[in-house]
Scaffold this motif. Structure first.
Motif, PDB file in Angstrom:
ATOM      1  N   UNK A 142       0.735  -0.828   0.035  1.00  0.00           N
ATOM      2  CA  UNK A 142      -0.358   0.244   0.118  1.00  0.00           C
ATOM      3  C   UNK A 142       1.245   1.557  -0.198  1.00  0.00           C
ATOM      4  N   UNK A 143       2.086   1.037   1.156  1.00  0.00           N
ATOM      5  CA  UNK A 143       2.986   2.135   0.572  1.00  0.00           C
ATOM      6  C   UNK A 143       3.835   3.035  -0.457  1.00  0.00           C
ATOM      7  N   UNK A 144       3.858   1.524  -1.327  1.00  0.00           N
ATOM      8  CA  UNK A 144       4.925   1.618  -2.428  1.00  0.00           C
ATOM      9  C   UNK A 144       4.022   2.055  -3.243  1.00  0.00           C
ATOM     10  N   UNK A 145       2.341   1.163  -3.625  1.00  0.00           N
ATOM     11  CA  UNK A 145       1.413   1.823  -4.566  1.00  0.00           C
ATOM     12  C   UNK A 145       1.310   3.684  -4.454  1.00  0.00           C
ATOM     13  N   UNK A 146       1.025   4.252  -3.565  1.00  0.00           N
ATOM     14  CA  UNK A 146       0.963   5.703  -3.504  1.00  0.00           C
ATOM     15  C   UNK A 146       2.335   6.295  -2.716  1.00  0.00           C
ATOM     16  N   UNK A 147       3.277   5.751  -3.050  1.00  0.00           N
ATOM     17  CA  UNK A 147       4.823   6.938  -3.472  1.00  0.00           C
ATOM     18  C   UNK A 147       4.619   6.415  -4.763  1.00  0.00           C
ATOM     19  N   UNK A 148       4.506   5.449  -5.937  1.00  0.00           N
ATOM     20  CA  UNK A 148       4.281   4.860  -6.969  1.00  0.00           C
ATOM     21  C   UNK A 148       3.175   6.527  -8.014  1.00  0.00           C
ATOM     22  N   UNK A 149       1.574   6.701  -7.457  1.00  0.00           N
ATOM     23  CA  UNK A 149       1.382   7.572  -7.886  1.00  0.00           C
ATOM     24  C   UNK A 149       1.477   8.753  -7.601  1.00  0.00           C
ATOM     25  N   UNK A 150       2.343   8.983  -5.912  1.00  0.00           N
ATOM     26  CA  UNK A 150       2.594  10.533  -6.085  1.00  0.00           C
ATOM     27  C   UNK A 150       3.711  11.079  -6.809  1.00  0.00           C
ATOM     28  N   UNK A 151       4.630  10.151  -7.527  1.00  0.00           N
ATOM     29  CA  UNK A 151       5.797  10.308  -8.026  1.00  0.00           C
ATOM     30  C   UNK A 151       4.808  10.447  -9.737  1.00  0.00           C
ATOM     31  N   UNK A 172       7.518  17.489  -1.722  1.00  0.00           N
ATOM     32  CA  UNK A 172       6.529  17.404  -2.646  1.00  0.00           C
ATOM     33  C   UNK A 172       5.058  16.611  -1.487  1.00  0.00           C
ATOM     34  N   UNK A 173       5.994  15.424  -0.898  1.00  0.00           N
ATOM     35  CA  UNK A 173       5.057  14.005  -0.519  1.00  0.00           C
ATOM     36  C   UNK A 173       4.987  13.186  -1.300  1.00  0.00           C
ATOM     37  N   UNK A 174       6.169  12.921  -2.225  1.00  0.00           N
ATOM     38  CA  UNK A 174       6.704  11.401  -3.091  1.00  0.00           C
ATOM     39  C   UNK A 174       7.182  11.104  -2.017  1.00  0.00           C
ATOM     40  N   UNK A 175       7.561  10.718  -1.229  1.00  0.00           N
ATOM     41  CA  UNK A 175       8.924   9.690  -0.286  1.00  0.00           C
ATOM     42  C   UNK A 175       8.658  10.490   1.433  1.00  0.00           C
ATOM     43  N   UNK A 176       8.312   9.937   2.220  1.00  0.00           N
ATOM     44  CA  UNK A 176       8.639  10.450   3.682  1.00  0.00           C
ATOM     45  C   UNK A 176      10.132  10.832   3.476  1.00  0.00           C
ATOM     46  N   UNK A 177      11.258   9.917   2.638  1.00  0.00           N
ATOM     47  CA  UNK A 177      12.965  10.425   2.850  1.00  0.00           C
ATOM     48  C   UNK A 177      13.390  10.066   2.140  1.00  0.00           C
ATOM     49  N   UNK A 178      14.337  10.475   1.562  1.00  0.00           N
ATOM     50  CA  UNK A 178      15.410  10.290   0.680  1.00  0.00           C
ATOM     51  C   UNK A 178      16.338  11.085   0.505  1.00  0.00           C
ATOM     52  N   UNK A 179      17.350   9.966  -0.388  1.00  0.00           N
ATOM     53  CA  UNK A 179      18.671   9.793  -0.196  1.00  0.00           C
ATOM     54  C   UNK A 179      19.489  11.397  -0.654  1.00  0.00           C
ATOM     55  N   UNK A 180      20.488  11.032   0.400  1.00  0.00           N
ATOM     56  CA  UNK A 180      20.893  12.900   0.254  1.00  0.00           C
ATOM     57  C   UNK A 180      22.714  12.181   0.006  1.00  0.00           C
ATOM     58  N   UNK A 181      23.369  13.170  -0.214  1.00  0.00           N
ATOM     59  CA  UNK A 181      24.890  13.275  -0.302  1.00  0.00           C
ATOM     60  C   UNK A 181      25.502  14.568   0.510  1.00  0.00           C
ATOM     61  N   UNK A 182      26.405  15.269   0.894  1.00  0.00           N
ATOM     62  CA  UNK A 182      26.681  16.513   1.476  1.00  0.00           C
ATOM     63  C   UNK A 182      28.186  17.036   1.201  1.00  0.00           C
ATOM     64  N   UNK A 183      28.815  17.221  -0.238  1.00  0.00           N
ATOM     65  CA  UNK A 183      30.085  17.477   0.023  1.00  0.00           C
ATOM     66  C   UNK A 183      31.083  19.009   0.170  1.00  0.00           C
ATOM     67  N   UNK A 184      29.619  20.037   0.009  1.00  0.00           N
ATOM     68  CA  UNK A 184      29.920  21.060   0.323  1.00  0.00           C
ATOM     69  C   UNK A 184      28.742  22.448   0.786  1.00  0.00           C
ATOM     70  N   UNK A 185      27.664  21.000   0.697  1.00  0.00           N
ATOM     71  CA  UNK A 185      26.271  22.272   1.199  1.00  0.00           C
ATOM     72  C   UNK A 185      24.856  21.611   1.048  1.00  0.00           C
TER      73      UNK A 185
END
Length: 499
Positions: free
Chosen positions: A26-35, A160-173
């Motif tokens: 259900x959660x994956x289908x919701x994420x797919x729908x929002x994307x 925007x609410x596609x997912x609750x969290x997303x991967x990120x990286x930071x080399x200068x901000x």
């Protein structure tokens, strides 16, 4: 269920799954729908993994703190075996990851389900996300402006609410800048706190670290618990140990009056927008009302020297990236393989001497010692996250004269000559005048966060930047959790494109 990702964070969703009140599918289908609903406008997601995600959801063990929670990864260092890893570059169109990154493996173990990859500028080099390969990512608060970079696609997806969290990286901000521009919470951990392997022991000489962009403080803390406990024998740096769980300190609250320094002056002595200044001044007043000692005091480092040492590393890393690209291409790379800015910076990197590169790293260590002394007096150091508001989409594209310079460097081989002129100093100021505050923590290895504590008169969010001594993510999380309860904290339910 359309508003579920705005009503619950990843921690809350994981709890609902473990209680059998929601199914992972259900959660994956919701994420797919929002994307599918939002991505045509926002350009946040560049690769979709729907089939794999649904398969994983249907066979999920329902274990882990984030059981069945959908997540997007950043198209940089967060490899999933067999999936494309393009670094935002057309030169890597056919490249696929040979093995999982430890980062992805740990989050899968924690229960996360990966639904795709997010948009990044080519090789994650810019503070805006407008790669030629995929087109621009747009800010969900106002689609005419940037969500920032380099984790701009991730920021747009979470805000925007596609997912609750997303991967990120930071080399200068690259975590903190998009967090600021999209009204999110973004923490860059201490150097060495999160895994970088197994294919490398460091990224950008230790300046770049991976974590997430999140809607809540507790999600960031819980994910850092997962990542910090990872076994990574390849990492070149070790962070100061922390005895405990970051998730626990979020709910504990501060038990002492903090000594806090702040500055609204650019370390490059360049302009700072009034809104960015007011974000800090307003937050300083809030902190005083909470009982903390707050004084105006700049950090004891040479801002221009820090910026120059950062850019020297930047040049060298891009030059090495271009050499590595040649192994992928099976031939010598040329300026048509990558974007003009990438080619220019990489060419300048190849013209940078080994001695200059080592001297730049020495400046990092000098600044780290200066900041250690500073934090003997002050618990935290606060500045604007950025010196300027969100740029318009396309505003920072190369002008005709700059493209001509790229052509001249390539045609006449004048990179070494440019290194001896004022061109490099000009590039430092041009590149960093919009974002001069965030690089310091990358070079010193300190943890730093952007907290969403301000909105402009026209409704755009701006973050406030907070740096702590090395190893003190716990202090940042404690303060952020208290600020999160304040009315100044940005309300993500009001994002226009998410409604």
């Amino acid at each position: 269920m359309g508003s579920l990702f705005r009503d619950y964070d990843a921690t809350g969703l994981g709890e609902l799954v473990r209680k059998r009140e929601l199914k992972p599918r259900e959660l994956v289908e919701l994420s797919v729908s929002e994307i599918e609903r939002l991505n045509p406008v926002l350009g946040a997601v560049t690769h979709k993994m729907y089939e794999q995600a649904l398969e994983q959801a249907d066979h999920h063990s329902l274990e882990g703190p984030f059981a069945g929670v959908p997540m997007l990864l950043k198209d940089m260092y967060q490899d999933v075996k067999g999936e494309p890893m393009t670094y935002g570059s057309g030169a890597y169109r056919g490249h696929r990851a040979e093995q999982d990154s430890i980062y992805a493996a740990e989050l899968r173990k924690a229960g996360m389900v990966f639904v795709g990859y997010t948009n990044v500028p080519e090789f994650a080099l810019m503070a805006v996300t407008e790669p030629k390969q995929y087109g621009p990512a747009r800010n969900p608060w106002n689609t005419n402006v940037t969500p920032g970079g380099s984790s701009g696609g991730s920021a747009a997806a979470v805000a925007s609410g596609m997912v609750p969290v997303a991967g990120a990286s930071d080399g200068g901000g690259s975590i903190r800048i998009p967090a600021s521009y999209c009204g999110l919470f973004g923490l860059k951990p201490t150097r060495g706190r999160t895994p970088v392997g197994p294919q490398a022991g460091r990224h950008w000489q230790g300046a770049s670290v991976s974590h997430v962009l999140s809607r809540t403080v507790r999600d960031s803390a819980a994910i850092l618990d997962c990542l910090a406990s990872a076994r990574d024998t390849t990492r070149a740096f070790l962070s100061p140990s922390f005895a405990g769980q970051y998730s626990d300190v979020v709910g504990r609250g501060l038990n002492k009056r903090l000594r806090i320094a702040y500055s609204i002056q650019s370390p490059l002595d360049t302009e700072v927008d009034e809104d960015c200044r007011q974000a800090v001044l307003q937050t300083a007043r809030v902190l005083e009302s909470m009982g903390h000692d707050v004084v105006e005091q700049t950090a004891p480092v040479d801002g221009r020297q820090i910026a120059k040492s950062y850019i020297t590393m930047y040049f060298g890393e891009i030059g090495a990236e271009l050499q590595g690209l040649e192994r992928i291409l099976g031939r010598k790379a040329n300026r048509h393989d990558v974007e003009p800015t990438t080619w220019l910076l990489g060419t300048l990197g190849k013209a940078t001497s080994a001695a200059d590169f080592v001297m730049s790293l020495n400046e990092w260590d000098k600044a780290a010692m200066q900041m250690e002394t500073f934090h003997e007096t002050y618990d935290l150091y606060i500045t604007p996250t950025t010196a300027m508001r969100q740029a318009k989409i396309g505003e920072l594209e190369l002008k005709f004269a700059e493209k001509a310079l790229v052509s001249m460097v390539d045609k006449f081989g004048i990179a070494k000559i440019l290194q001896k002129t004022g061109v490099v100093d000009t590039l430092v100021e041009t590149s960093l005048r919009r974002t001069p505050f965030t690089q310091l923590a990358n070079l010193t290895g300190q943890p730093a966060m952007s907290v969403p504590m301000y909105q402009t008169a026209d409704g755009l969010p701006l973050g406030v930047h907070v740096i702590a001594a090395r190893g003190r993510e716990d202090l940042l999380y404690q303060l952020a959790a208290e600020l999160e309860q304040r009315p100044e904290w940005t309300d993500l339910t009001k994002v226009p494109t998410a409604n």
